[in-house]
Design a protein around this motif. Structure first.
Motif, PDB file in Angstrom:
ATOM      1  N   HIS A  38       0.842  -1.205   0.000  1.00 14.98           N
ATOM      2  CA  HIS A  38       0.000   0.000   0.000  1.00 14.98           C
ATOM      3  C   HIS A  38       0.872   1.248   0.000  1.00 14.98           C
ATOM      4  O   HIS A  38       1.872   1.313   0.715  1.00 14.98           O
ATOM      5  N   GLY A  39       0.483   2.232  -0.801  1.00 14.16           N
ATOM      6  CA  GLY A  39       1.222   3.495  -0.855  1.00 14.16           C
ATOM      7  C   GLY A  39       1.204   4.184   0.499  1.00 14.16           C
ATOM      8  O   GLY A  39       0.206   4.129   1.211  1.00 14.16           O
ATOM      9  N   PRO A  40       2.313   4.834   0.862  1.00 15.48           N
ATOM     10  CA  PRO A  40       2.384   5.488   2.174  1.00 15.48           C
ATOM     11  C   PRO A  40       1.438   6.683   2.279  1.00 15.48           C
ATOM     12  O   PRO A  40       1.222   7.399   1.304  1.00 15.48           O
ATOM     13  N   PRO A  44       1.405  11.334  -2.670  1.00 20.07           N
ATOM     14  CA  PRO A  44       0.460  11.182  -3.778  1.00 20.07           C
ATOM     15  C   PRO A  44       0.120   9.707  -4.043  1.00 20.07           C
ATOM     16  O   PRO A  44      -0.841   9.401  -4.730  1.00 20.07           O
ATOM     17  N   PHE A  45       0.906   8.785  -3.465  1.00 22.47           N
ATOM     18  CA  PHE A  45       0.680   7.346  -3.658  1.00 22.47           C
ATOM     19  C   PHE A  45      -0.297   6.774  -2.639  1.00 22.47           C
ATOM     20  O   PHE A  45      -0.656   5.603  -2.707  1.00 22.47           O
ATOM     21  N   ALA A  46      -0.733   7.596  -1.666  1.00 20.21           N
ATOM     22  CA  ALA A  46      -1.653   7.144  -0.616  1.00 20.21           C
ATOM     23  C   ALA A  46      -2.912   6.576  -1.256  1.00 20.21           C
ATOM     24  O   ALA A  46      -3.433   7.128  -2.224  1.00 20.21           O
ATOM     25  N   GLY A  47      -3.387   5.470  -0.712  1.00 22.97           N
ATOM     26  CA  GLY A  47      -4.595   4.837  -1.237  1.00 22.97           C
ATOM     27  C   GLY A  47      -4.305   3.845  -2.350  1.00 22.97           C
ATOM     28  O   GLY A  47      -5.159   3.055  -2.723  1.00 22.97           O
ATOM     29  N   GLU A 105       8.532  -2.267   4.749  1.00 18.94           N
ATOM     30  CA  GLU A 105       8.228  -1.320   5.826  1.00 18.94           C
ATOM     31  C   GLU A 105       9.072  -0.054   5.751  1.00 18.94           C
ATOM     32  O   GLU A 105       8.676   0.976   6.272  1.00 18.94           O
ATOM     33  N   VAL A 106      10.267  -0.141   5.123  1.00 22.44           N
ATOM     34  CA  VAL A 106      11.175   1.006   5.119  1.00 22.44           C
ATOM     35  C   VAL A 106      11.552   1.435   3.703  1.00 22.44           C
ATOM     36  O   VAL A 106      11.286   2.563   3.292  1.00 22.44           O
ATOM     37  N   PHE A 107      12.191   0.537   2.944  1.00 20.09           N
ATOM     38  CA  PHE A 107      12.795   0.921   1.664  1.00 20.09           C
ATOM     39  C   PHE A 107      11.773   1.395   0.628  1.00 20.09           C
ATOM     40  O   PHE A 107      11.939   2.473   0.061  1.00 20.09           O
ATOM     41  N   GLN A 110       9.984   4.676   1.689  1.00 21.99           N
ATOM     42  CA  GLN A 110      10.894   5.827   1.555  1.00 21.99           C
ATOM     43  C   GLN A 110      11.108   6.188   0.091  1.00 21.99           C
ATOM     44  O   GLN A 110      11.203   7.360  -0.250  1.00 21.99           O
ATOM     45  N   LEU A 111      11.189   5.178  -0.767  1.00 23.75           N
ATOM     46  CA  LEU A 111      11.351   5.445  -2.203  1.00 23.75           C
ATOM     47  C   LEU A 111      10.152   6.240  -2.729  1.00 23.75           C
ATOM     48  O   LEU A 111      10.319   7.186  -3.495  1.00 23.75           O
ATOM     49  N   LEU A 112       8.947   5.889  -2.294  1.00 25.96           N
ATOM     50  CA  LEU A 112       7.758   6.603  -2.757  1.00 25.96           C
ATOM     51  C   LEU A 112       7.675   7.996  -2.127  1.00 25.96           C
ATOM     52  O   LEU A 112       7.229   8.936  -2.765  1.00 25.96           O
ATOM     53  N   ARG A 113       8.117   8.128  -0.877  1.00 29.89           N
ATOM     54  CA  ARG A 113       8.100   9.443  -0.220  1.00 29.89           C
ATOM     55  C   ARG A 113       9.138  10.393  -0.779  1.00 29.89           C
ATOM     56  O   ARG A 113       8.906  11.589  -0.879  1.00 29.89           O
TER      57      ARG A 113
END
Length: 182
Positions: A38-40, A44-47, A105-107, A110-113
């Motif tokens: 799931h997008g963080p 903009p990737f949320a949801g 959980e991390v990588f 963070q890449l999407l953020r």
């Protein structure tokens, strides 16, 4: 694969299976599986929901896993057609200290953020992000609505409305690459 390597694969995959992530093994093989990601939030990737293909090499954990997005995502460091991920921690700086759960959980969050437009796999996304950040964000959200819905992932994984596996999940060979015919 050596016994310690096999044990490490089993440990890492079991951690994922016991986590909140939906994991589907390919032919009960712990070296190849799909994870629903799931997008963080607050990006903009949320949801968005993506189906991530994971393959663990025989040399795992000394060699990094292969990670690919199965449904489309608009991101400077992810190839739109193949779903390949350009992420230093997976490609160059991987360490046996990391395990599979770190990736989800991390990588990847963070890449999407924090996309890196200076090392792009998707030049269009990188250019848009640097020159027109608002347009980039709009396009990311369009891709999420079009390709990264729960329904899109269920369709790609061969699940029907009930969420039960249909016959389409048994043979994944047609999912080897993402076609561009949509």
């Amino acid at each position: 694969m050596s016994a310690p390597g096999k044990r490490r694969v089993e440990t890492d995959v079991m951690k994922l299976l016991m986590s909140d992530y939906e994991v589907n093994l390919v032919n009960d093989n712990m070296q190849e599986f799909y994870v629903r990601f799931h997008g963080p939030a607050e990006t903009p990737f949320a949801g968005g929901v993506w189906r991530i293909h994971v393959e663990l090499p025989d040399q795992y954990p000394y060699k990094s896993p292969s990670i690919g997005f199965m449904n489309k995502i608009f991101h400077p460091n992810i190839d739109e057609l193949s779903g390949s991920v350009c992420l230093d921690v997976i490609n160059q700086t991987w360490s046996p200290m990391f395990d599979m759960i770190n990736i989800f959980e991390v990588f990847l969050p963070q890449l999407l953020r924090y996309p890196n437009p200076n090392d792009p796999l998707n030049g269009e996304a990188a250019a848009l992000m640097m020159r027109h950040p608002k347009e980039y964000e709009t396009k990311v959200k369009e891709y999420v609505q079009r390709y990264a819905t729960k329904e899109a992932v269920d369709a790609a994984s061969g699940k029907g409305e009930t969420g039960e596996d249909s016959d389409g999940d048994a043979e994944m060979s047609d999912m080897g690459s993402i076609s561009d015919d949509e």
